[in-house]
Design a protein around this motif. Structure first.
Motif: not given
Lengths: 525, 112, 103
Positions: A253, A334, A338, A341, B57, B59-60
């Motif tokens: 993460v 990340g 996004s 994030s 990214g 990680v969502d």
């Protein structure tokens, strides 16, 4: 669209009341201390006797970091964390990731606390993070208040679970409150009717709750995230998506991918990097980390306080560790910016309200006050409606003890801090002040005949204790108003002024109420 | 129950279970809003990483379930209070928990 | 600065809305209040910064504006009708006492 049925409304009222009541004392503690915590930096500076404080990142640090790096074992040199410590000192932590039996992979290394101006070593300790940290005495009071808010002084994860659950109950109360209150807009400007009746308390509670609604949702949501994210969320996600490997989950993460290059290379000039970071973000960083120092693929990352250039979310700037060139504004989590994030990056600033200096903090302080009134008035309404119930009647005394008792205990913590700053253990002194004043509140509660009398006594006690706080601060080596003006330590003037204003308002209010009660008594006679 | 209801129950036996839950609405509400809601919220944090898109990214799918957990749990506490007959809500909660468990097992199996 | 102007405009609109709210007047048994602008116009004026600020100022300014009007709106609504009159009476009484004391 039809709303809930009348029976459903009754059940929602019950859920709203019980979700707010069962943990109301703790919810009140969290909301009140959260409101006070908005000014934690100002309280920290107010309670610090230092006349002249230098920002640690305002001085060149590169030479110092290199000097210390030569002193630590080679295994600790690759990962470095340089931060603006809470007491204004410069903290430098050289560490490695080490497997600790029974605790998984932890940061293990050597921590230095340095004077921000001369960079002389104030303290050093080696160990596993965070126990290697050498804490300074001066900011213990603000730490205590924040710890009370974030964990209710319960150590470890349990404290975070407790405040997280409170946040969820607050969300339940908010959601049910919205569904119950059918005429939100119509009642938006109806203030408390005189008379102290049930309808008056309903007005008081409704007004505070409706106006603070958006921020109650925001603060409950962000607060619960901050409590649960690493204590519950990360382990669960790790168990499910990474076979239980928390380190791998955390790295996935937070650590962006990069092209490995282990060729040796000198570390870039940190002072130049700092200057570039200040220019780009508009603020000094809170923290500077060096990843893989001594390699060609080293990275220098600066984590900035929120604000600067009008942004809400914090900046995390990434620089090439060998050349010092600015690479990008790294997302908090990340590899690339996004939705996830951006959402995570907004959680802290929107919870703490520190994204725009004193302006945002003043607004958050006001909103915290309205939320506190909402929680307290909700309990008052609940108890007023159950005046005839002997069980709830006895709870009124407990409620009165907590509502004004907690502020007395916070004031007691400040007294404990100032009295122990002169030479004793400030951590113990602050806690002792808190507990001793709690004992006093308990004794007064047992002796008081009625909740009204108890409230009166505790409110007066709080007002006088807050009125004398600036005097005690000065007498224990604190900064005088003259010195504060000369050295631009406006925080001293602000907090002292708030203490005096609060005391005066409470004492005048008490006097007006006493006079009104006396007039009513005379009329009756 | 009428003859028509009985024949419906023969085809859909789970309706008998829902009817039984509706016979004790308070208990059903407590169970749904309490342990079932909590378990469903926790399992959503564990199962959604296997279903949500990873995002730009990467990680969502890990981060958003953790972000949404408190709101989801709060909503799951409130929902059983709304209908007069909460049996259907309890059935939906149990069904969702089973789906989440399947997602977790499939997701963990895929990652092993 | 922009946030400050927006807060000032919204506060003004809220103060007018508080003053001419019919339910508040009914609850506190006040005479019919003078209507400066219609409620709809006042609400539009109050909320207009929410649409304008995002285009002319950073997001932080919008957040501060929103927080300020919710906290300030509560403050304006919390004050009971006639509070300014009561404050003025109290100050007049104070002045009279001080003059009496001075003799």
């Amino acid at each position: 669209m039809n709303g809930p049925s009348n029976q459903a409304i009754k059940r929602l009222i019950s859920l709203h009341g019980w979700s707010g009541t069962v943990l109301s004392i703790f919810l009140y503690a969290v909301v009140l201390t959260g409101t006070v915590s908005v000014l934690r930096d100002e309280i920290a500076r107010w309670s610090d006797a230092e006349r002249h404080i230098v920002h640690p990142f305002g001085q060149p640090i590169y030479a110092t970091v290199r000097r210390l790096s030569d002193q630590v074992p080679e295994a600790f040199r690759a990962q470095v964390r340089v931060e603006h410590a809470r007491d204004g000192s410069l903290r430098v932590f050289f560490y490695e990731k080490r497997k600790i039996p029974g605790r998984g992979t932890q940061d293990f290394g050597r921590d230095y606390l340095l004077d921000p101006e001369t960079h002389s070593i104030l303290a050093a300790r080696q160990g596993v993070a965070p126990h290697q940290r050498v804490e300074s005495r001066a900011h213990e009071l603000s730490h205590f208040i924040v710890d009370l808010h974030a964990r209710l002084l319960i150590p470890g994860r349990l404290g975070l679970y407790a405040t997280g659950v409170l946040g969820v109950f607050l969300l339940v109360a908010v959601i049910t409150g919205i569904l119950i209150h059918r005429h939100i807009l119509r009642d938006l400007f109806v203030t408390e009717r005189p008379g102290g009746r049930v309808v008056s308390l309903r007005d008081r509670h409704g007004l505070a709750s409706v106006w603070s609604l958006p921020f109650s949702i925001l603060l409950a949501f962000t607060g619960t995230f901050l409590s649960f994210a690493t204590s519950l969320g990360l382990p669960i996600v790790a168990m499910s998506a990474f076979g239980g490997d928390i380190d791998r989950a955390f790295a996935a993460v937070t650590t962006p991918a990069k092209v490995e290059n282990a060729a040796p290379a000198d570390l870039a000039d940190l002072d130049q990097v700092m200057a570039d970071a200040l220019r780009i973000s508009g603020t000094y960083p809170r923290l500077l980390t060096i990843e893989d120092a001594g390699r060609r693929d080293a990275r220098i990352v600066t984590l900035h306080r929120n604000g600067g250039n009008g942004a809400v979310r914090s900046h995390t700037l990434e620089f090439d560790g060998a050349t010092g060139a600015f690479l990008r504004d790294r997302p908090l989590v990340g590899h690339e910016p996004s939705v996830g994030s951006a959402t995570v990056a907004l959680m802290s600033p929107l919870h703490f309200g520190d994204f725009s200096g004193l302006a945002s903090r003043a607004v958050w302080l006001a909103l915290g006050t309205v939320m506190t009134i909402s929680v307290v008035s909700g309990m008052q309404l609940w108890l007023k409606r159950r005046e005839d119930d002997p069980v709830w009647r006895s709870c009124r005394m407990m409620f009165a003890a907590v509502v004004w008792g907690l502020p007395v205990m916070l004031s007691g913590a400040a007294y404990g801090f100032f009295l122990s700053i002169l030479g004793h253990d400030v951590h113990r002194g602050t806690l002792a002040g808190f507990l001793v004043s709690g004992f006093v509140v308990l004794v007064l509660s047992l002796r008081a005949a009625t909740p009204v009398e108890l409230s009166r006594v505790l409110r007066r006690m709080f007002a006088w204790s807050v009125l004398m706080l600036p005097v005690l601060r000065l007498q224990t080596g604190g900064v005088s108003w003259g010195e504060a003006i000369l050295n631009n330590i406006w925080q001293v003037l602000l907090i002292d002024a708030l203490c005096l204003a609060l005391a005066v308002i409470l004492l005048v209010q008490q006097r007006v109420q006493d006079r009104a009660a006396q007039n009513a008594l005379n009329l009756a006679e | 129950m009428t003859e028509q209801d009985n024949s419906r129950v023969d085809v859909f036996p789970h309706l008998r279970l829902i009817a039984k839950w509706n016979a004790h609405p308070r208990r059903t509400r407590w169970i749904s809003a309490g342990p079932l809601g909590f378990v469903m919220a926790i399992l959503s944090m564990a199962s959604l990483p296997h279903g949500l898109p990873v995002g730009a990214g990467g990680v969502d799918h890990l981060v958003m379930p953790v972000v949404l957990f408190p709101l989801l749990w709060a909503v799951l506490i409130v929902v059983p209070v709304l209908p007069e007959r909460p049996g259907g809500v309890q059935a939906a909660y149990i069904g969702t928990i089973l789906v989440e468990l399947v997602l977790i097992v499939l997701g963990c199996g895929g990652s092993l | 600065m922009l946030a400050l102007i927006a807060i000032f405009i919204s506060f003004g609109a809220l103060a007018a809305l508080v003053q001419q709210d019919p339910k508040r007047a009914r609850v506190f048994r006040q005479d019919a209040r003078r209507v400066w602008l219609s409620s709809r116009a006042l609400w539009l004026l109050c909320l207009s910064p929410s649409v304008i600020l995002p285009f002319v100022a950073p997001f932080a300014h919008w957040v501060i504006w929103f927080g300020a009007i919710t906290a300030g709106g509560w403050g304006l609504a919390y004050l009971r009708p006639g509070v300014l009159h009561r404050i003025r009476s109290a100050l007049v009484q104070c002045e009279a006492r001080m003059l009496q004391w001075r003799g």
